[in-house]
Write a protein that holds these residues in place. Structure first.
Motif, mmCIF file in Angstrom:
data_model
loop_
_atom_site.group_PDB
_atom_site.id
_atom_site.type_symbol
_atom_site.label_atom_id
_atom_site.label_comp_id
_atom_site.label_asym_id
_atom_site.label_seq_id
_atom_site.Cartn_x
_atom_site.Cartn_y
_atom_site.Cartn_z
ATOM 1 N N GLU A 255 0.831 -1.201 0.000
ATOM 2 C CA GLU A 255 0.000 0.000 0.000
ATOM 3 C C GLU A 255 0.865 1.251 0.000
ATOM 4 O OE1 GLU A 255 -2.358 -0.817 3.434
ATOM 5 O OE2 GLU A 255 -4.024 -1.682 2.273
ATOM 6 N N LEU A 258 2.349 1.708 -3.511
ATOM 7 C CA LEU A 258 1.316 2.239 -4.401
ATOM 8 C C LEU A 258 1.121 3.738 -4.156
ATOM 9 C CD1 LEU A 258 -0.846 1.469 -6.541
ATOM 10 C CD2 LEU A 258 -2.436 1.129 -4.649
ATOM 11 N N SER A 259 1.184 4.154 -2.896
ATOM 12 C CA SER A 259 0.948 5.557 -2.536
ATOM 13 C C SER A 259 2.044 6.481 -3.035
ATOM 14 C CB SER A 259 0.810 5.704 -1.012
ATOM 15 O OG SER A 259 2.075 5.576 -0.368
ATOM 16 N N GLU A 263 4.322 1.410 -9.808
ATOM 17 C CA GLU A 263 3.337 0.725 -10.646
ATOM 18 C C GLU A 263 3.651 -0.767 -10.780
ATOM 19 O OE1 GLU A 263 2.412 3.639 -14.182
ATOM 20 O OE2 GLU A 263 4.480 3.949 -13.480
ATOM 21 N N MET A 289 -4.146 -6.075 -4.442
ATOM 22 C CA MET A 289 -3.378 -4.879 -4.766
ATOM 23 C C MET A 289 -3.273 -4.666 -6.279
ATOM 24 S SD MET A 289 -2.907 -3.563 -1.866
ATOM 25 C CE MET A 289 -1.938 -2.194 -2.496
ATOM 26 N N HIS A 290 -3.339 -5.757 -7.029
ATOM 27 C CA HIS A 290 -3.338 -5.634 -8.498
ATOM 28 C C HIS A 290 -4.596 -4.902 -8.967
ATOM 29 C CE1 HIS A 290 -2.815 -6.400 -12.696
ATOM 30 N NE2 HIS A 290 -3.813 -7.265 -12.762
ATOM 31 N N LYS A 292 -5.941 -2.606 -7.489
ATOM 32 C CA LYS A 292 -5.752 -1.182 -7.174
ATOM 33 C C LYS A 292 -4.687 -0.536 -8.058
ATOM 34 C CE LYS A 292 -7.094 -1.753 -2.318
ATOM 35 N NZ LYS A 292 -6.678 -1.575 -0.896
ATOM 36 N N GLY A 293 -4.006 -1.372 -8.900
ATOM 37 C CA GLY A 293 -3.066 -0.777 -9.850
ATOM 38 C C GLY A 293 -1.671 -1.344 -9.890
ATOM 39 N N LEU A 294 -1.333 -2.260 -8.997
ATOM 40 C CA LEU A 294 0.021 -2.813 -8.988
ATOM 41 C C LEU A 294 0.142 -4.026 -9.907
ATOM 42 C CD1 LEU A 294 1.153 -2.730 -5.235
ATOM 43 C CD2 LEU A 294 1.800 -1.159 -7.079
#
Length: 343
Positions: A255, A258-259, A263, A289-290, A292-294
């Motif tokens: 997290e 990501l913040s 990527e 988490m993927h 959410k964009g990872l």
């Protein structure tokens, strides 16, 4: 105290730029800052500088493989310094006042270059200089007799360096610093090291200078320490007990990454997904988490045997690249190296 951590330049025919984040030093920086010290991390390869240098005589036989090739099919040619020059690093040290300088040495073939940098540093400063990393762990007795450094550190630097700083301040003795190798009255002393994982005390190091992979920001992470394999060319299984991070702590770090704009996350474990029950829990977090964009890569320690049970999940979870470490397709070579994986 004011402390300088240095990730040195690499001398080689090539290197993988997006894998050069100095995660170990970032953990050490976090541990030292938690102890109240001012820490500068000099990441030599972050500049992206590349300069062709003279090929060492030992590599002369490789000239037929690494000759100049400017064709579209060219892979690698010429021996290079990848990262800032020694002069630039030494000038930085001369322009600043530090109480301790620590150099990272992660691979035995590169250690002579680290020692050369250490020699240049000692020409311009009397500041105590320490060298640590897996290269020191692997060959500590050999290195101890010839090093240009004042100290060598075996084991986990996030544990040992804060205690070394206390010893330099007179708060404890050098004999109480885990893994410290030092000289006293001409005699070399080697303290018993601690290989407690850097993440065991809840550290999530702040990241700087994120690299790029396929035009996306990439950061490293580790889920575990140690390795079940017993390959003859590697010291990881000898020095590091197999241990796994808390799943919730891993999620917290993902997290955080990501913040700050990461990527892609590269999993740097030495034996990824060898524990199926633990891996199943990890995959749940990775998939969450993927969404959410990872996305993920695994550029170290990945073997076919470990991923077969999860093959159907890899793409869905967000993996975009796997590097399989075969080592050798020749069974006799693999057997001699105690390598349990074949073609």
């Amino acid at each position: 105290m004011k402390i300088l951590l240095i990730a040195p330049p690499v001398f080689d025919f090539y290197f993988t730029t997006h894998r050069m984040e100095p995660l170990g030093l970032e953990y050490i920086k976090a541990a030292l800052e938690n102890a109240g010290h001012s820490v500068t991390l000099y990441d030599s390869t972050a500049s992206g500088k590349v300069k062709t240098v003279s090929t060492p005589p030992e590599f002369a036989y490789l000239s037929k493989f690494y000759g100049e090739d400017v064709s579209p099919l060219s892979l690698h040619s010429g021996y290079k310094r990848l990262g800032d020059s020694f002069f630039r690093i030494v000038d930085f040290i001369k322009e600043n006042n530090f109480d301790l300088i620590a150099l990272s040495s992660l691979f035995s073939p590169y250690h002579p270059d680290v020692e050369n940098l250490a020699a240049e540093i000692k020409k311009v400063t009397k500041t105590p200089l320490s060298i640590g990393g897996t290269a020191v762990n692997a060959q500590k007795k050999k290195i101890a007799g010839t090093t240009n450094a004042d100290f060598l550190n075996c084991g986990n630097g996030a544990v040992t360096l804060p205690i070394l700083v206390d010893a330099l301040a007179g708060k404890t003795s050098f004999g109480e610093v885990p893994g410290l190798i030092y000289r006293k009255n001409g005699e070399i002393f080697m303290n018993e090291p601690s290989f407690e994982p850097a993440w065991c005390n809840g550290l999530i190091p702040k990241r700087e200078n994120l690299r790029y992979f396929r035009k996306k920001k990439i950061a490293k992470i580790v889920f575990s320490s140690g390795c079940r394999n017993r390959c003859a060319f590697c010291s990881i299984h000898r020095d590091n007990k197999l241990a796994y991070r808390e799943i919730s702590h891993i999620k917290k770090e993902l997290e955080y990454l990501l913040s700050i704009g990461a990527e892609v996350v590269d999993i740097e474990d030495d034996d990824i997904f060898s524990n199926r029950d633990y891996a199943s829990q990890i995959f749940e977090i990775l998939e969450e988490m993927h969404e959410k964009g990872l996305s993920y890569t695994a550029m170290n320690g990945m073997t076919v045997r470990n991923i077969i049970p999860f093959a159907a999940k890899l793409s869905k979870t967000g993996f975009i690249k796997l590097d399989l470490s075969l080592v050798s397709a020749e069974k006799s070579v693999a057997d001699n190296l105690h390598r349990p994986h074949g073609i």
